[in-house]
Design an enzyme around this catalytic site. Structure first.
Site, PDB file in Angstrom:
ATOM      1  N   SER A 117      42.358  31.543  51.454  1.00  0.00           N
ATOM      2  CA  SER A 117      41.390  31.363  52.528  1.00  0.00           C
ATOM      3  C   SER A 117      42.029  31.645  53.884  1.00  0.00           C
ATOM      4  O   SER A 117      42.541  32.724  54.115  1.00  0.00           O
ATOM      5  CB  SER A 117      40.785  29.958  52.447  1.00  0.00           C
ATOM      6  N   ASP A 168      34.437  34.116  53.077  1.00  0.00           N
ATOM      7  CA  ASP A 168      33.454  33.097  52.728  1.00  0.00           C
ATOM      8  C   ASP A 168      33.073  32.210  53.920  1.00  0.00           C
ATOM      9  O   ASP A 168      32.059  31.524  53.873  1.00  0.00           O
ATOM     10  CB  ASP A 168      33.913  32.237  51.539  1.00  0.00           C
TER      11      ASP A 168
END
Length: 572
Positions: free
Chosen positions: A146, A303
Site C-alpha cells: 500500500s 485502492d
C-alpha cells in the site's frame, strides 16, 4: 531457536539466493536490526502479511513468500479439485521485488497443481478484486505494501467473492501457513508452466467497461470546464485513470508526468501516501501552473485516493472523512433526482469513520451500518445482503481514504473514486460551487463533524509488548472521563460488550472480535483505540461535533492532547 541461531541457519543455507546472502552480511553488523529480522516469523494475519524486504524470518523475501503460498496451496487443495482448477489470480504493484514475489507465488501454486492467473505488469488492488470475480477464480493474491515506505512489501489474500478473506476463512489459511514449517526447507515440485496463465488486455477492457458504469451523469464530461491534476504517486493506477477519464470524455486533465510511471523507489515523494500533504507537492505545482480546480492522488496499489481543492488560500487537502461525505451527498442526490433511490439502500462505514456520512445518508433516506476497521468487513456485508436482499449497497468507505461506489470490485477502488470525484466536482462547478463549498454546506446543514488521528510507532519486541500492555491496562483501569468530559459508554470489540457508566446492564455487540476499544462521551465526542494490523503502531481515533467550526476545532485539539498524554503513561 534464538534469533542468533536462526541467523546462523540462514547464513549456512547453501541454496540461499545471493541477494538475501548479501543482506545477511549487512545484518551481521547491526545487532538491533539482526534481532528484528529473526526474532519471530513475519506474521501472517487475517489480511495476509506485510513487512520490510530483506533476509530473515521476519522479512518479506522469496522464502517467506514461498511459505505463505505453500500454506495457501494447502488450504486450496483441502477445498478440492474444483478449487485447484479455478485457481488464483495474482497481481502486483510497483514496489521492489513485486514481480519476483508474484512469480514465486505463481510457481509455488503451479508446483502444487493449482492454476495461477498472473498479470505481467503492475495492476491495482481493485482490479485484482474484480479479476477474481470475473474469472470465477477461487482466490486472489496481490503483492503490495500500500502506502508504506519503499523498504516494505506485502501479500494480501482474497476470496472468491473478490473481498479480502473473512475472519473464519483467514484463520484456516493461517493454520495452513503455520503448518508449512521452515521456509528454507520448502522445496517446489516440478512446475507445470501450463498452469500459469498470463492475463491479457481482455480483462483490462472488461474492468474498464465496468468503471464507466460509475458515472451518474455522463453528459457532465462534455459540459464542464473543470480542470483536474492527477498523480498515481509512481504506483499502478496511472494508465487506468488516464484511460477511463479519456474514454468518459473529460478534456482538461493534467497528469504529473514525473510520477506517472510505476517506480518502487518513489523518487519524487517522501511518502507515497495520499493522506499526507507532502505527497501533493508536485501536484500542487501542476495545479498552480494550469490553474486547476482539484488535485487527485492515488496510492501505489490504487485502492486509496486523496483530494485537494483550490481555495483562495491555496489548495486545501481534504480528509478521507470529508471526501467520503461529499461523495455520499453527490451520489445519493443523483439517485434521488433520477428516482433510483432504493427503499432499502444502505451506506457502509467503519467504526472509526465520521458520523457525518451517517447523517447525510439519513437525510437522503438511506440507512448506515458500521463495521470493524478493514474494508473486508464491508465486502463481507455486500455479499451477505446480495444473498438476503435485505439491503442494497449504495456506497462504502473508511476514513483512511478508501471508497467503493459500485460493487463489481469488493475492495476500495481509487479508479472508481477518481471518476466519481471528478464527476461530482464537475456537477458542482456548473453551480459555481467548489467541493469545499459543498463540504461547508453539509456542515451548516448537519453540524461541524471533525475527526483526528494520532499514530504512535513502537517497533521491535519491546514496542509490540508495550502496545499489548496498553490495551490490557485500559481494560483493567476503565476510563471514566476524557479531557474533563464524562465517558457515557464503552464498546469493547474483543469482549463484544457495550458497557455504561450509569449502571445500566451491559449489551452485546454483534461484530467480529477485535482488539479495539471505543469510548462515547457525553458531549457527542468519541475516541477509539486500535493497534494497527499492518504496522508497529497504536492508533487513537477521535471524533467531535458542534454547531461551529471553531468550537469543533478546539474540542478536537483538547481531546487529542489529553487522551494522548494519558496513553503515553502506559507506553512509557
Amino acid at each position: 531457536m534464538s534469533y542468533k541461531q536462526l541467523f546462523e541457519q540462514w547464513n549456512s543455507f547453501s541454496e540461499l539466493e545471493p541477494i538475501w546472502k548479501e543482506d545477511l552480511g549487512l545484518l551481521a553488523k547491526d545487532e538491533k536490526r539482526l534481532e528484528d529480522a529473526f526474532y519471530r516469523d513475519l506474521e501472517f494475519g487475517t489480511g495476509g502479511m506485510r513487512g520490510e524486504i530483506g533476509a530473515g524470518t521476519n522479512r518479506m523475501n522469496t522464502y517467506t513468500i514461498r511459505k505463505a503460498t505453500s500454506g495457501l496451496a494447502g488450504y486450496i487443495k483441502a477445498a478440492g479439485a474444483n478449487a485447484m482448477s479455478r485457481g488464483v489470480v495474482i497481481a502486483y504493484d510497483s514496489r521492489r521485488f513485486s514481480p519476483e514475489f508474484a512469480r514465486e507465488a505463481a510457481n509455488t501454486l503451479a508446483s502444487n497443481g493449482i492454476k495461477a492467473y498472473l498479470y505481467s505488469e503492475p495492476r491495482t488492488t481493485p482490479q485484482l478484486s474484480y479479476s477474481v470475480r470475473k474469472l470465477h477464480a477461487f482466490m486472489g493474491i496481490v503483492i503490495t505494501a500500500s502506502h508504506n515506505p519503499p523498504e516494505y512489501n506485502g501479500y494480501k489474500v482474497y476470496g472468491e467473492d473478490g473481498a479480502q478473506l473473512n475472519l473464519s476463512d483467514a484463520d484456516e489459511v493461517i493454520y495452513y501457513v503455520n503448518k508449512a514449517g521452515d521456509a528454507l526447507q520448502i522445496k517446489l515440485n516440478a512446475i507445470d508452466e501450463r498452469l500459469i496463465i498470463s492475463l491479457d488486455e481482455e480483462i483490462d477492457k472488461a474492468y474498464m467497461n465496468e468503471l464507466k458504469t460509475v458515472q451518474e451523469n455522463p453528459a457532465l464530461a462534455a459540459a464542464t470546464e473543470l480542470k483536474v491534476v492527477f498523480t498515481p504517486l509512481h504506483g499502478a493506477s496511472g494508465h487506468s485513470v488516464s484511460q477511463v477519464l479519456s474514454e468518459c470524455g473529460y478534456q482538461h486533465i493534467y497528469y504529473v508526468e514525473e510520477q506517472m510511471e510505476p517506480n518502487g523507489e518513489f523518487p519524487t515523494v517522501d511518502s507515497p501516501n495520499p493522506e499526507e500533504h507532502s505527497a501533493f507537492e508536485y501536484a500542487i505545482q501542476y495545479g498552480e501552473k494550469y490553474d486547476t480546480d482539484i488535485l487527485v492522488a492515488a496510492d501505489p496499489d490504487g485502492d486509496r485516493v486523496g483530494l485537494a481543492v483550490k481555495t483562495e488560500e491555496g489548495f486545501k487537502l481534504l480528509t478521507g472523512n470529508q471526501t467520503g461525505a461529499i461523495l455520499i451527498e453527490y451520489l445519493l442526490t443523483q439517485r434521488k433526482e433520477k428516482g433510483e433511490m432504493p427503499a432499502n439502500g444502505r451506506v457502509f462505514k467503519t467504526i472509526v469513520t465520521s458520523d457525518l456520512g451517517r447523517v447525510i445518508a439519513e437525510y437522503h433516506g438511506a440507512s448506515t451500518e458500521d463495521v470493524l476497521t478493514g474494508f473486508k468487513f464491508i465486502g463481507e456485508k455486500i455479499k451477505q445482503y446480495e444473498e438476503t436482499k435485505e439491503y442494497e449497497f449504495l456506497f462504502g468507505y473508511e476514513e483512511s481514504y478508501g471508497y467503493l461506489v459500485k460493487s463489481f470490485a469488493r475492495d476500495k477502488d481509487a479508479i472508481q473514486s477518481v471518476l466519481a470525484i471528478v464527476e461530482a466536482a464537475a456537477y458542482y462547478k456548473l453551480q459555481d460551487l467548489t467541493l469545499v463549498d459543498v463540504l461547508h454546506a453539509l456542515y451548516e446543514r448537519h453540524g461541524y463533524y471533525l475527526e483526528g488521528l494520532v499514530s504512535v510507532t513502537k517497533k521491535g519486541v519491546s514496542g509490540s509488548n508495550a502496545i499489548k500492555s496498553l490495551l490490557e491496562q485500559i481494560r483493567l483501569n476503565q476510563i471514566s472521563e476524557i479531557a474533563g468530559v464524562t465517558v457515557q459508554s464503552q464498546e469493547d470489540y474483543l469482549t463484544s460488550l457495550r458497557t455504561f457508566t450509569d449502571g445500566r446492564e451491559a449489551e452485546q455487540l454483534f461484530l467480529p472480535n477485535s482488539n479495539v476499544i471505543k469510548y462515547f462521551l457525553a458531549d457527542g465526542s468519541w475516541v477509539c483505540v486500535r493497534p494497527s494490523g499492518t504496522e508497529p503502531k497504536i492508533k487513537y481515533y477521535f471524533g467531535v461535533t458542534s454547531e461551529s467550526e471553531t468550537e469543533s476545532i478546539e474540542k478536537l485539539e483538547v481531546l487529542k492532547e489529553a487522551f494522548t498524554a494519558e496513553m503515553n503513561r502506559y507506553l512509557s
